[in-house]
Design a protein around this motif. Structure first.
Motif, PDB file in Angstrom:
ATOM      1  N   GLY A  25       0.820  -1.210   0.000  1.00  0.00           N
ATOM      2  CA  GLY A  25       0.000   0.000   0.000  1.00  0.00           C
ATOM      3  C   GLY A  25       0.847   1.249   0.000  1.00  0.00           C
ATOM      4  O   GLY A  25       1.997   1.250   0.450  1.00  0.00           O
ATOM      5  N   THR A  57      -8.204   2.748  -3.001  1.00  0.00           N
ATOM      6  CA  THR A  57      -9.034   2.365  -1.848  1.00  0.00           C
ATOM      7  C   THR A  57      -9.149   3.525  -0.865  1.00  0.00           C
ATOM      8  O   THR A  57      -8.185   4.266  -0.657  1.00  0.00           O
ATOM      9  CB  THR A  57      -8.417   1.155  -1.104  1.00  0.00           C
ATOM     10  N   PRO A  58     -10.312   3.697  -0.247  1.00  0.00           N
ATOM     11  CA  PRO A  58     -10.445   4.779   0.738  1.00  0.00           C
ATOM     12  C   PRO A  58      -9.661   4.414   1.994  1.00  0.00           C
ATOM     13  O   PRO A  58      -9.508   3.231   2.295  1.00  0.00           O
ATOM     14  CB  PRO A  58     -11.949   4.804   1.021  1.00  0.00           C
ATOM     15  N   PRO A  59      -9.167   5.436   2.718  1.00  0.00           N
ATOM     16  CA  PRO A  59      -8.364   5.129   3.904  1.00  0.00           C
ATOM     17  C   PRO A  59      -9.167   4.348   4.946  1.00  0.00           C
ATOM     18  O   PRO A  59     -10.291   4.718   5.266  1.00  0.00           O
ATOM     19  CB  PRO A  59      -7.951   6.500   4.439  1.00  0.00           C
ATOM     20  N   TRP A  60      -8.577   3.290   5.443  1.00  0.00           N
ATOM     21  CA  TRP A  60      -9.158   2.487   6.524  1.00  0.00           C
ATOM     22  C   TRP A  60      -8.501   2.937   7.822  1.00  0.00           C
ATOM     23  O   TRP A  60      -7.302   3.254   7.818  1.00  0.00           O
ATOM     24  CB  TRP A  60      -8.843   1.004   6.262  1.00  0.00           C
ATOM     25  N   PHE A  68      -5.603   5.400  -0.903  1.00  0.00           N
ATOM     26  CA  PHE A  68      -4.406   4.569  -1.091  1.00  0.00           C
ATOM     27  C   PHE A  68      -4.441   3.892  -2.454  1.00  0.00           C
ATOM     28  O   PHE A  68      -5.480   3.763  -3.101  1.00  0.00           O
ATOM     29  CB  PHE A  68      -4.367   3.464  -0.026  1.00  0.00           C
ATOM     30  N   ASN A  70      -3.522   0.075  -3.526  1.00  0.00           N
ATOM     31  CA  ASN A  70      -3.248  -1.225  -2.904  1.00  0.00           C
ATOM     32  C   ASN A  70      -3.185  -2.351  -3.925  1.00  0.00           C
ATOM     33  O   ASN A  70      -3.918  -2.344  -4.918  1.00  0.00           O
ATOM     34  CB  ASN A  70      -4.329  -1.574  -1.857  1.00  0.00           C
ATOM     35  N   TRP A 103      -1.714   4.137  11.356  1.00  0.00           N
ATOM     36  CA  TRP A 103      -2.695   4.028  10.282  1.00  0.00           C
ATOM     37  C   TRP A 103      -2.779   5.324   9.468  1.00  0.00           C
ATOM     38  O   TRP A 103      -3.774   5.606   8.814  1.00  0.00           O
ATOM     39  CB  TRP A 103      -4.082   3.619  10.804  1.00  0.00           C
ATOM     40  N   ARG A 106       1.542   7.105   4.254  1.00  0.00           N
ATOM     41  CA  ARG A 106       2.887   6.551   4.093  1.00  0.00           C
ATOM     42  C   ARG A 106       3.235   6.340   2.622  1.00  0.00           C
ATOM     43  O   ARG A 106       2.353   6.109   1.796  1.00  0.00           O
ATOM     44  CB  ARG A 106       3.043   5.244   4.871  1.00  0.00           C
ATOM     45  N   ASP A 109       3.979   0.600   2.394  1.00  0.00           N
ATOM     46  CA  ASP A 109       3.686  -0.335   3.475  1.00  0.00           C
ATOM     47  C   ASP A 109       3.664  -1.738   2.878  1.00  0.00           C
ATOM     48  O   ASP A 109       2.961  -1.969   1.890  1.00  0.00           O
ATOM     49  CB  ASP A 109       2.288   0.007   4.030  1.00  0.00           C
ATOM     50  N   ARG A 144     -10.244  -5.670   6.596  1.00  0.00           N
ATOM     51  CA  ARG A 144      -9.756  -4.652   5.651  1.00  0.00           C
ATOM     52  C   ARG A 144     -10.155  -5.000   4.222  1.00  0.00           C
ATOM     53  O   ARG A 144      -9.554  -5.875   3.587  1.00  0.00           O
ATOM     54  CB  ARG A 144      -8.229  -4.547   5.742  1.00  0.00           C
ATOM     55  N   PHE A 146      -9.440  -3.330   1.759  1.00  0.00           N
ATOM     56  CA  PHE A 146      -8.331  -2.994   0.855  1.00  0.00           C
ATOM     57  C   PHE A 146      -7.343  -4.153   0.711  1.00  0.00           C
ATOM     58  O   PHE A 146      -6.563  -4.184  -0.235  1.00  0.00           O
ATOM     59  CB  PHE A 146      -7.628  -1.694   1.288  1.00  0.00           C
TER      60      PHE A 146
HETATM   61  N1  LIG Z   1      -7.132   1.858   2.182  1.00  0.00           N
HETATM   62  C1  LIG Z   1      -6.083   1.704   2.960  1.00  0.00           C
HETATM   63  N2  LIG Z   1      -6.123   2.178   4.212  1.00  0.00           N
HETATM   64  C2  LIG Z   1      -5.043   2.018   5.008  1.00  0.00           C
HETATM   65  C3  LIG Z   1      -3.875   1.382   4.523  1.00  0.00           C
HETATM   66  C4  LIG Z   1      -3.867   0.901   3.196  1.00  0.00           C
HETATM   67  O1  LIG Z   1      -2.874   0.318   2.697  1.00  0.00           O
HETATM   68  N3  LIG Z   1      -4.988   1.077   2.457  1.00  0.00           N
HETATM   69  N4  LIG Z   1      -2.798   1.259   5.329  1.00  0.00           N
HETATM   70  C5  LIG Z   1      -2.816   1.720   6.523  1.00  0.00           C
HETATM   71  C6  LIG Z   1      -1.592   1.560   7.331  1.00  0.00           C
HETATM   72  O2  LIG Z   1      -1.729   0.630   8.271  1.00  0.00           O
HETATM   73  C7  LIG Z   1      -3.959   2.390   7.136  1.00  0.00           C
HETATM   74  N5  LIG Z   1      -5.081   2.491   6.259  1.00  0.00           N
END
Ligand SMILES: Nc1nc2c(c(=O)[nH]1)N=C(CO)CN2
Ligand SMILES: Nc1ncnc2c1ncn2[C@@H]1O[C@H](COP(=O)(O)OP(=O)(O)OP(=O)(O)O)[C@@H](O)[C@H]1O
Length: 199
Positions: A25, A57-60, A68, A70, A103, A106, A109, A144, A146
């Protein structure tokens, strides 16, 4: 006859093989190029079994931040899940990844989602770990979308915590699922050129 998945080295040792699922991600910098660069590095090792499409993908996790990119990737090699974690941390460091907000945003990841030891006889064996540095299966992957959406694309019959991943995906937040957008195939990039701006 050794028809199983273990590799026999020239010295006659048989190294166990692992099937490992990685989630990639990014939402800072050139996110698509960064995620593609991780895939290119895994391809260079000759370990990639399947790679999902790239998704937006929307942030989780409740932190307000950009969407993001992914990808979920299945690798098969003698690398143990811990070696994949170290491999991923090294790429994160080269992508100038910082940890400021849990979270939060970044550049890169790389998470190890789950791993199976491919036994010579019998089916794959789940790898479990309660080491805080490497929890397996990943303790939050099942919630998740994502991770599960791209994973479902490449391994529609996969199971996590003993449950089919399509069932787990159906239990994630409907608004998060609905906002996931397929972008397309992961582009080919040079594994030796991290797509990072030097500052
Ligand atoms: N959509 C999405 N949301 C996140 C992501 C991610 O890769 N994609 N990674 C995170 C870090 O832990 C926190 N939230
Ligand atoms: N399965 C795993 N995959 C990746 N990191 C893990 C795993 N299990 C434990 N960790 C540890 O989690 C720590 C924090 O990792 P990271 O900063 O990537 O977390 P995060 O992406 O913010 O959140 P999350 O762990 O919920 O994905 C790392 O030190 C790593 O060793």
């Amino acid at each position: 006859m050794n028809s199983g998945p273990a590799h026999t080295s020239p010295l006659g040792f048989s190294a166990p093989m692992y099937h490992t699922v990685l989630s990639l991600g990014s939402n800072l910098g050139d996110s698509e190029a960064l995620v593609a660069w991780v895939v290119a590095n895994a391809r260079q090792l000759g370990s990639v079994k399947t790679v999902s499409s790239m998704y937006s993908t929307p942030p989780w996790g409740g932190v307000e931040q950009p969407d993001f990119r992914n990808v979920t990737m299945a690798v098969e090699s003698e690398y143990t899940p811990r070696q994949w974690l170290l491999w991923g941390s090294n790429l994160e460091a080269r992508a100038m990844r910082t940890r400021e907000v849990r979270w939060g945003p970044r550049t890169l990841d790389v998470d190890v989602i789950a791993s199976w030891l491919l036994a010579d006889d019998g089916g794959p064996l789940d790898v479990f770990s309660d080491d805080p540095d490497l929890l397996l299966p990943h303790p939050r992957a099942h919630e998740r979308a994502f991770v599960l959406t791209p994973w479902l694309e490449i391994e529609p019959h996969a199971r996590l915590h003993g449950r089919p991943i399509d069932e787990l995906l159906a239990e994630t937040r409907a608004d998060e699922r609905a906002a996931i957008r397929l972008i397309g195939p992961v582009p080919d990039v040079d594994p030796d050129q991290p797509p990072v701006c030097a500052e």
